[in-house]
Scaffold this active site. Structure first.
Site, PDB file in Angstrom:
ATOM      1  N   LYS A  80      45.686 -21.600  86.556  1.00 32.65           N
ATOM      2  CA  LYS A  80      44.491 -21.425  87.440  1.00 32.65           C
ATOM      3  C   LYS A  80      44.913 -22.502  88.545  1.00 32.65           C
ATOM      4  O   LYS A  80      44.633 -23.587  88.281  1.00 32.65           O
ATOM      5  CB  LYS A  80      43.319 -21.735  86.760  1.00 32.65           C
ATOM      6  CG  LYS A  80      41.779 -21.369  87.032  1.00 32.65           C
ATOM      7  CD  LYS A  80      40.711 -21.666  86.507  1.00 32.65           C
ATOM      8  CE  LYS A  80      40.508 -20.852  85.602  1.00 32.65           C
ATOM      9  NZ  LYS A  80      39.048 -20.903  84.961  1.00 32.65           N
ATOM     10  N   GLU A 129      46.752 -20.803  77.826  1.00 33.06           N
ATOM     11  CA  GLU A 129      47.132 -19.529  77.345  1.00 33.06           C
ATOM     12  C   GLU A 129      47.151 -18.237  78.052  1.00 33.06           C
ATOM     13  O   GLU A 129      45.914 -18.061  78.684  1.00 33.06           O
ATOM     14  CB  GLU A 129      46.769 -19.390  75.970  1.00 33.06           C
ATOM     15  CG  GLU A 129      46.739 -18.606  75.201  1.00 33.06           C
ATOM     16  CD  GLU A 129      45.827 -18.344  73.767  1.00 33.06           C
ATOM     17  OE1 GLU A 129      45.132 -19.365  73.599  1.00 33.06           O
ATOM     18  OE2 GLU A 129      46.017 -17.343  73.282  1.00 33.06           O
ATOM     19  N   TYR A 130      48.060 -17.599  78.080  1.00 33.20           N
ATOM     20  CA  TYR A 130      47.887 -16.236  78.906  1.00 33.20           C
ATOM     21  C   TYR A 130      47.546 -15.244  78.009  1.00 33.20           C
ATOM     22  O   TYR A 130      47.907 -14.756  76.763  1.00 33.20           O
ATOM     23  CB  TYR A 130      49.427 -15.925  79.189  1.00 33.20           C
ATOM     24  CG  TYR A 130      49.542 -14.381  79.682  1.00 33.20           C
ATOM     25  CD1 TYR A 130      48.612 -13.956  80.807  1.00 33.20           C
ATOM     26  CD2 TYR A 130      50.684 -13.491  79.262  1.00 33.20           C
ATOM     27  CE1 TYR A 130      48.937 -12.535  81.249  1.00 33.20           C
ATOM     28  CE2 TYR A 130      50.461 -12.196  79.871  1.00 33.20           C
ATOM     29  CZ  TYR A 130      49.477 -11.721  80.504  1.00 33.20           C
ATOM     30  OH  TYR A 130      49.657 -10.393  81.284  1.00 33.20           O
ATOM     31  N   ALA A 131      46.232 -14.493  78.198  1.00 32.34           N
ATOM     32  CA  ALA A 131      45.501 -13.398  77.523  1.00 32.34           C
ATOM     33  C   ALA A 131      46.178 -12.180  78.294  1.00 32.34           C
ATOM     34  O   ALA A 131      45.660 -11.591  79.430  1.00 32.34           O
ATOM     35  CB  ALA A 131      44.132 -13.682  77.543  1.00 32.34           C
ATOM     36  N   ASP A 174      27.930 -20.059  79.359  1.00 32.64           N
ATOM     37  CA  ASP A 174      28.296 -19.024  80.592  1.00 32.64           C
ATOM     38  C   ASP A 174      29.221 -17.828  79.902  1.00 32.64           C
ATOM     39  O   ASP A 174      30.035 -17.142  80.324  1.00 32.64           O
ATOM     40  CB  ASP A 174      29.165 -19.500  81.803  1.00 32.64           C
ATOM     41  CG  ASP A 174      29.113 -18.593  82.794  1.00 32.64           C
ATOM     42  OD1 ASP A 174      27.978 -18.023  83.107  1.00 32.64           O
ATOM     43  OD2 ASP A 174      30.117 -18.818  83.615  1.00 32.64           O
ATOM     44  N   GLU A 178      33.032 -11.043  81.863  1.00 32.47           N
ATOM     45  CA  GLU A 178      33.975 -11.585  82.652  1.00 32.47           C
ATOM     46  C   GLU A 178      34.701 -12.855  82.021  1.00 32.47           C
ATOM     47  O   GLU A 178      35.846 -13.108  82.504  1.00 32.47           O
ATOM     48  CB  GLU A 178      33.500 -12.045  84.131  1.00 32.47           C
ATOM     49  CG  GLU A 178      32.946 -10.892  84.769  1.00 32.47           C
ATOM     50  CD  GLU A 178      31.298 -10.717  84.334  1.00 32.47           C
ATOM     51  OE1 GLU A 178      31.043 -10.758  83.554  1.00 32.47           O
ATOM     52  OE2 GLU A 178      30.563 -10.528  85.344  1.00 32.47           O
ATOM     53  N   ASN A 179      34.016 -13.644  81.113  1.00 32.18           N
ATOM     54  CA  ASN A 179      34.600 -14.814  80.727  1.00 32.18           C
ATOM     55  C   ASN A 179      34.980 -14.624  79.322  1.00 32.18           C
ATOM     56  O   ASN A 179      35.831 -15.682  78.556  1.00 32.18           O
ATOM     57  CB  ASN A 179      33.495 -15.890  80.535  1.00 32.18           C
ATOM     58  CG  ASN A 179      33.426 -16.522  82.140  1.00 32.18           C
ATOM     59  OD1 ASN A 179      33.959 -16.166  82.915  1.00 32.18           O
ATOM     60  ND2 ASN A 179      32.115 -17.216  82.091  1.00 32.18           N
ATOM     61  N   ASP A 198      37.587 -19.449  80.435  1.00 31.09           N
ATOM     62  CA  ASP A 198      36.629 -20.240  81.311  1.00 31.09           C
ATOM     63  C   ASP A 198      35.582 -21.218  80.819  1.00 31.09           C
ATOM     64  O   ASP A 198      34.403 -21.038  80.853  1.00 31.09           O
ATOM     65  CB  ASP A 198      35.579 -19.051  82.193  1.00 31.09           C
ATOM     66  CG  ASP A 198      35.547 -19.794  83.629  1.00 31.09           C
ATOM     67  OD1 ASP A 198      36.121 -20.805  83.973  1.00 31.09           O
ATOM     68  OD2 ASP A 198      34.807 -18.907  84.567  1.00 31.09           O
TER      69      ASP A 198
HETATM   70  P1  AMP Z   1      38.252 -17.468  86.182  1.00 31.26           P
HETATM   71  O1  AMP Z   1      38.633 -18.370  87.403  1.00 31.26           O
HETATM   72  O2  AMP Z   1      38.685 -18.050  84.906  1.00 31.26           O
HETATM   73  O3  AMP Z   1      36.788 -16.981  86.326  1.00 31.26           O
HETATM   74  O4  AMP Z   1      39.238 -16.088  86.028  1.00 31.26           O
HETATM   75  C1  AMP Z   1      39.168 -15.213  87.026  1.00 31.26           C
HETATM   76  C2  AMP Z   1      39.748 -14.032  86.341  1.00 31.26           C
HETATM   77  O5  AMP Z   1      41.282 -14.118  86.203  1.00 31.26           O
HETATM   78  C3  AMP Z   1      39.523 -13.597  85.022  1.00 31.26           C
HETATM   79  O6  AMP Z   1      37.986 -13.057  84.997  1.00 31.26           O
HETATM   80  C4  AMP Z   1      40.541 -13.050  84.306  1.00 31.26           C
HETATM   81  O7  AMP Z   1      40.574 -11.696  84.781  1.00 31.26           O
HETATM   82  C5  AMP Z   1      41.807 -13.756  84.890  1.00 31.26           C
HETATM   83  N1  AMP Z   1      42.156 -14.782  83.789  1.00 31.26           N
HETATM   84  C6  AMP Z   1      41.504 -16.067  83.774  1.00 31.26           C
HETATM   85  N2  AMP Z   1      42.060 -16.652  82.764  1.00 31.26           N
HETATM   86  C7  AMP Z   1      43.144 -16.058  82.504  1.00 31.26           C
HETATM   87  C8  AMP Z   1      44.011 -16.076  81.334  1.00 31.26           C
HETATM   88  N3  AMP Z   1      44.115 -17.156  80.738  1.00 31.26           N
HETATM   89  N4  AMP Z   1      44.899 -14.904  80.948  1.00 31.26           N
HETATM   90  C9  AMP Z   1      44.764 -13.880  81.795  1.00 31.26           C
HETATM   91  N5  AMP Z   1      43.726 -13.613  82.734  1.00 31.26           N
HETATM   92  C10 AMP Z   1      43.163 -14.915  83.067  1.00 31.26           C
END
Ligand code: AMP
Length: 320
Positions: A80, A129-131, A174, A178-179, A198
């Site tokens: 991120k 960690e990658y999801a 939260d 989305e999270n 998140d």
């Molecule tokens: P965020 O900034 O955490 O709100 O992330 C924005 C978007 O990035 C999320 O809605 C996911 O689709 C994707 N994302 C965030 N973290 C991951 C992760 N660890 N692995 C895969 N996708 C992610």
């Protein structure tokens, strides 16, 4: 405490980095079995040059998330990238630091691991960690709604993750599709697991929750609307909203205006469609009550007949 400048804030973040970095060294060594240097102790902190950056995975409020691979270990992660200027403008640097410190310590199969963080002149990078299957919001929109088995399995896994964080005196605050991400079991490429992500980042900025992202306040609990003191029960409320959204395809309080939505939330005015299983309806109506103290505990939720009847050992859907 407010941080004086971007570089001060970034310094504060990087100073707490070595422990999580050491943890990741251990993880890399275990996974690759080749990186002997890692087992000797602390290494220099990462820079972005230690990673190959891949496709964008998503976009958050202050930056983007990318697929990445640590060059030495070949370990795949999500990174991120947060913009320092945006963080400073929104006065959230100190909150970010606190939340990173919290998430670094959490270890649960249903919570996204935070391996470490570092910064350069413009950005703060968080190594996660990658999801593999991304966020559940996308899957829910595609499938419209989940069947009882899928929904109950997800709700049970999330309840377990919440139970763990509450025991560590952490509230998420939260919870929303989305999270919530879908990844795999550690060491397995096959078994899908819910992964709460998140972490607490939006915790401290409730004004910027869904309002900014999609113009709704669907997951806001009544006690937050009333601006009264709240506790663990806010996460339980959101688990109820999520259960409803999984089974119905949209949240229970979705009205034209924010004011109407808030009024319905405060008075718990919602209906459950006929097609929802009566046990599921029973669970939802027990959770979605204005008096936070009357909501069931996470243990009660995990032992509820609808969960017991439907939750599976493994999530076996969503191969996209
Ligand atoms: P965020 O900034 O955490 O709100 O992330 C924005 C978007 O990035 C999320 O809605 C996911 O689709 C994707 N994302 C965030 N973290 C991951 C992760 N660890 N692995 C895969 N996708 C992610």
């Amino acid at each position: 405490m407010n941080v004086g400048s971007a570089s001060d804030g970034a310094k504060a973040v990087s100073e707490s980095h070595p422990d999580s970095f050491k943890e990741f060294d251990k993880e890399n060594a275990e996974r690759s079995g080749t990186n002997k240097e890692n087992t000797k102790g602390r290494m220099r902190p990462w820079t972005i040059d230690d990673f190959e950056i891949g496709k964008p995975l998503g976009k958050g409020k202050f930056g983007k998330v990318y697929l990445a691979r640590e060059k030495k270990s070949r370990f795949v992660v999500a990174i991120k990238c947060l913009d320092k200027v945006d963080l400073m403008k929104n006065e959230v640097m100190h909150q970010l630091k606190r939340e990173l410190e919290i998430q670094c310590r959490l270890r649960h199969p249903n919570i996204i691991r935070l391996y470490g963080y570092f910064h350069d002149a413009a950005k703060i990078y968080i190594v996660l960690e990658y999801a593999r299957e991304g966020d559940i919001y996308r899957h829910l929109r595609k499938m419209e709604r989940f069947d009882d088995k899928t929904a109950a399995t997800l709700v049970k896994q999330l309840a377990d993750a919440l139970d763990y964080i509450h025991k560590h005196k952490v509230l998420h605050r939260d919870i929303k599709p989305e999270n919530i991400l879908l990844g795999t079991e550690p060491g397995s490429n096959e078994n899908l697991l819910l992964k709460l992500g998140d972490f607490g980042w939006s915790i401290h900025s409730p004004d910027s929750r869904r309002t900014t992202l999609c113009g709704t306040v669907d997951y806001l609990p009544p006690e937050m609307i009333d601006n009264v003191q709240y506790d663990n029960n806010v996460d339980i409320w959101c688990l109820g909203i999520l259960t409803y959204e999984f089974l119905v395809g949209k949240p229970p309080f979705e009205l034209k205006t924010t004011a109407e939505t808030m009024s319905h939330i405060k008075h718990c005015k919602y209906t459950i469609p006929e097609f929802v299983d009566s046990d599921a309806a029973d669970l939802i109506s027990k959770i979605l009550v204005s008096n936070a103290k009357l909501r069931p505990s996470l243990k009660d939720i995990m032992n509820h007949p609808w969960i017991v009847k439907n939750a599976q050992e493994k999530l076996n859907f969503l191969r996209t």
